[in-house]
Design a protein around this motif. Sequence first.
Motif, PDB file in Angstrom:
ATOM      1  N   PHE A  94      27.105 -32.933  11.264  1.00 28.29           N
ATOM      2  CA  PHE A  94      28.017 -32.222  12.169  1.00 28.29           C
ATOM      3  C   PHE A  94      27.238 -31.139  12.908  1.00 28.29           C
ATOM      4  CE2 PHE A  94      31.518 -33.414   9.089  1.00 28.29           C
ATOM      5  CZ  PHE A  94      32.086 -34.337   9.945  1.00 28.29           C
ATOM      6  N   GLY A  95      27.176 -31.285  14.220  1.00 28.93           N
ATOM      7  CA  GLY A  95      26.578 -30.237  15.046  1.00 28.93           C
ATOM      8  C   GLY A  95      27.542 -29.088  15.230  1.00 28.93           C
ATOM      9  N   GLY A  96      28.821 -29.354  15.036  1.00 31.80           N
ATOM     10  CA  GLY A  96      29.859 -28.338  15.136  1.00 31.80           C
ATOM     11  C   GLY A  96      31.065 -28.754  14.327  1.00 31.80           C
ATOM     12  N   VAL A  97      31.828 -27.755  13.884  1.00 34.41           N
ATOM     13  CA  VAL A  97      33.012 -27.999  13.074  1.00 34.41           C
ATOM     14  C   VAL A  97      34.139 -27.098  13.562  1.00 34.41           C
ATOM     15  CG1 VAL A  97      34.003 -27.755  10.759  1.00 34.41           C
ATOM     16  CG2 VAL A  97      31.720 -28.723  11.029  1.00 34.41           C
ATOM     17  N   LEU A  98      35.324 -27.680  13.679  1.00 30.23           N
ATOM     18  CA  LEU A  98      36.547 -26.927  13.935  1.00 30.23           C
ATOM     19  C   LEU A  98      37.416 -27.085  12.698  1.00 30.23           C
ATOM     20  CD1 LEU A  98      38.469 -25.315  15.781  1.00 30.23           C
ATOM     21  CD2 LEU A  98      39.349 -27.533  16.591  1.00 30.23           C
ATOM     22  N   LEU A  99      37.753 -25.973  12.058  1.00 30.78           N
ATOM     23  CA  LEU A  99      38.588 -25.967  10.868  1.00 30.78           C
ATOM     24  C   LEU A  99      39.998 -25.585  11.298  1.00 30.78           C
ATOM     25  CD1 LEU A  99      38.831 -26.157   7.779  1.00 30.78           C
ATOM     26  CD2 LEU A  99      38.135 -23.759   7.681  1.00 30.78           C
ATOM     27  N   VAL A 100      40.951 -26.499  11.102  1.00 33.31           N
ATOM     28  CA  VAL A 100      42.326 -26.316  11.554  1.00 33.31           C
ATOM     29  C   VAL A 100      43.247 -26.100  10.356  1.00 33.31           C
ATOM     30  CG1 VAL A 100      44.242 -27.331  12.849  1.00 33.31           C
ATOM     31  CG2 VAL A 100      41.890 -27.833  13.527  1.00 33.31           C
ATOM     32  N   GLY A 101      43.987 -25.008  10.398  1.00 32.95           N
ATOM     33  CA  GLY A 101      44.974 -24.723   9.365  1.00 32.95           C
ATOM     34  C   GLY A 101      46.339 -24.518   9.976  1.00 32.95           C
ATOM     35  N   LEU A 102      47.370 -24.654   9.165  1.00 37.25           N
ATOM     36  CA  LEU A 102      48.721 -24.412   9.658  1.00 37.25           C
ATOM     37  C   LEU A 102      49.023 -22.915   9.665  1.00 37.25           C
ATOM     38  CD1 LEU A 102      51.396 -25.486  10.685  1.00 37.25           C
ATOM     39  CD2 LEU A 102      52.118 -25.775   8.308  1.00 37.25           C
ATOM     40  N   GLY A 103      48.785 -22.273   8.531  1.00 38.00           N
ATOM     41  CA  GLY A 103      49.000 -20.830   8.457  1.00 38.00           C
ATOM     42  C   GLY A 103      49.801 -20.392   7.247  1.00 38.00           C
ATOM     43  N   CYS A 104      50.554 -21.302   6.655  1.00 31.62           N
ATOM     44  CA  CYS A 104      51.397 -20.930   5.511  1.00 31.62           C
ATOM     45  C   CYS A 104      50.949 -21.609   4.217  1.00 31.62           C
ATOM     46  CB  CYS A 104      52.854 -21.262   5.800  1.00 31.62           C
ATOM     47  SG  CYS A 104      53.145 -23.006   6.201  1.00 31.62           S
ATOM     48  N   GLU A 105      49.853 -22.359   4.258  1.00 31.15           N
ATOM     49  CA  GLU A 105      49.397 -23.109   3.099  1.00 31.15           C
ATOM     50  C   GLU A 105      48.659 -22.217   2.093  1.00 31.15           C
ATOM     51  OE1 GLU A 105      46.255 -23.583   6.334  1.00 31.15           O
ATOM     52  OE2 GLU A 105      48.409 -23.518   6.215  1.00 31.15           O
ATOM     53  N   VAL A 106      48.533 -22.724   0.883  1.00 32.35           N
ATOM     54  CA  VAL A 106      47.769 -22.025  -0.156  1.00 32.35           C
ATOM     55  C   VAL A 106      46.302 -21.945   0.254  1.00 32.35           C
ATOM     56  CG1 VAL A 106      46.919 -22.224  -2.531  1.00 32.35           C
ATOM     57  CG2 VAL A 106      49.342 -22.603  -2.032  1.00 32.35           C
ATOM     58  N   ASN A 107      45.777 -23.013   0.773  1.00 28.77           N
ATOM     59  CA  ASN A 107      44.363 -23.106   1.150  1.00 28.77           C
ATOM     60  C   ASN A 107      44.130 -22.458   2.513  1.00 28.77           C
ATOM     61  OD1 ASN A 107      41.674 -23.944   0.842  1.00 28.77           O
ATOM     62  ND2 ASN A 107      42.057 -25.855   1.909  1.00 28.77           N
ATOM     63  N   GLN A 108      44.287 -21.161   2.572  1.00 29.52           N
ATOM     64  CA  GLN A 108      44.141 -20.406   3.817  1.00 29.52           C
ATOM     65  C   GLN A 108      42.700 -20.445   4.334  1.00 29.52           C
ATOM     66  OE1 GLN A 108      46.521 -18.295   5.641  1.00 29.52           O
ATOM     67  NE2 GLN A 108      47.844 -19.728   4.564  1.00 29.52           N
ATOM     68  N   ARG A 152      28.560 -22.787  15.379  1.00 32.26           N
ATOM     69  CA  ARG A 152      28.698 -24.086  14.733  1.00 32.26           C
ATOM     70  C   ARG A 152      30.023 -24.261  14.011  1.00 32.26           C
ATOM     71  NH1 ARG A 152      27.936 -26.516  10.072  1.00 32.26           N
ATOM     72  NH2 ARG A 152      27.179 -28.634  10.079  1.00 32.26           N
ATOM     73  N   LEU A 153      30.699 -23.176  13.660  1.00 28.85           N
ATOM     74  CA  LEU A 153      31.961 -23.248  12.921  1.00 28.85           C
ATOM     75  C   LEU A 153      33.010 -22.372  13.591  1.00 28.85           C
ATOM     76  CD1 LEU A 153      33.682 -24.103  10.468  1.00 28.85           C
ATOM     77  CD2 LEU A 153      32.733 -22.125   9.259  1.00 28.85           C
ATOM     78  N   ARG A 154      34.052 -23.011  14.035  1.00 27.19           N
ATOM     79  CA  ARG A 154      35.188 -22.310  14.648  1.00 27.19           C
ATOM     80  C   ARG A 154      36.434 -22.617  13.832  1.00 27.19           C
ATOM     81  NH1 ARG A 154      33.784 -21.278  20.404  1.00 27.19           N
ATOM     82  NH2 ARG A 154      31.539 -21.038  20.218  1.00 27.19           N
ATOM     83  N   THR A 155      37.432 -21.736  13.935  1.00 21.81           N
ATOM     84  CA  THR A 155      38.681 -21.944  13.209  1.00 21.81           C
ATOM     85  C   THR A 155      39.860 -21.854  14.165  1.00 21.81           C
ATOM     86  OG1 THR A 155      38.904 -19.600  12.650  1.00 21.81           O
ATOM     87  CG2 THR A 155      37.715 -21.000  11.074  1.00 21.81           C
ATOM     88  N   LEU A 156      40.950 -22.496  13.758  1.00 18.11           N
ATOM     89  CA  LEU A 156      42.154 -22.519  14.577  1.00 18.11           C
ATOM     90  C   LEU A 156      43.366 -22.525  13.663  1.00 18.11           C
ATOM     91  CD1 LEU A 156      43.515 -22.962  17.386  1.00 18.11           C
ATOM     92  CD2 LEU A 156      43.261 -25.412  16.968  1.00 18.11           C
ATOM     93  N   GLY A 157      44.220 -21.512  13.798  1.00 18.69           N
ATOM     94  CA  GLY A 157      45.474 -21.451  13.053  1.00 18.69           C
ATOM     95  C   GLY A 157      46.620 -21.888  13.947  1.00 18.69           C
ATOM     96  N   ILE A 158      47.296 -22.952  13.572  1.00 19.06           N
ATOM     97  CA  ILE A 158      48.363 -23.517  14.406  1.00 19.06           C
ATOM     98  C   ILE A 158      49.482 -22.506  14.627  1.00 19.06           C
ATOM     99  CG2 ILE A 158      50.122 -25.329  14.544  1.00 19.06           C
ATOM    100  CD1 ILE A 158      48.136 -27.124  12.955  1.00 19.06           C
TER     101      ILE A 158
END
Length: 138
Positions: free
Chosen positions: A92-106, A121-127
């Motif tokens: 992976f040259g880049g990763v986008l980590l997508v979460g919902l926002g209310c899960e245990v695995n924040q 290389r690592l970005r995050t996005l909270g829905i």
Amino acid sequence: TSPISRSFQGYRRASGRVGTRNFVGVLTTVNCSASVARKIAERFPDHAYSDDPHFDGVVALTHSGGCGTPHEGEGVAMLERTLGGFARHPNFGGVLLVGLGCEVNQIERLLARQGLERGTRLRTLGIQDIGGAKNAIE
């Protein structure tokens, strides 16, 4: 005799690891963000980049866990290790980590426990943080 010249057609990452592919991975913290991750990846069809020999495409890696998972224990620990391993994978040259926002695995907890840092290389996005699935996909 002269020394043998060796080469490798791969991608040297900042960590020093070497990948044989150059994908962008869209990972999910919870099953509830899986459809958004898949829709994000679908916006980048492989054929659109067929002329670029240095880019293999965008792939969503989803799972069916995370929601209602106990805060501690082997279940969440295994999920964190798995996602951390994918996030660090040299293919992976880049990763986008997508979460919902209310899960245990924040997202924040996952980053801290796996020693991951946001960057180029690592970005995050909270829905929920961005106003819902439609905004997240866009």
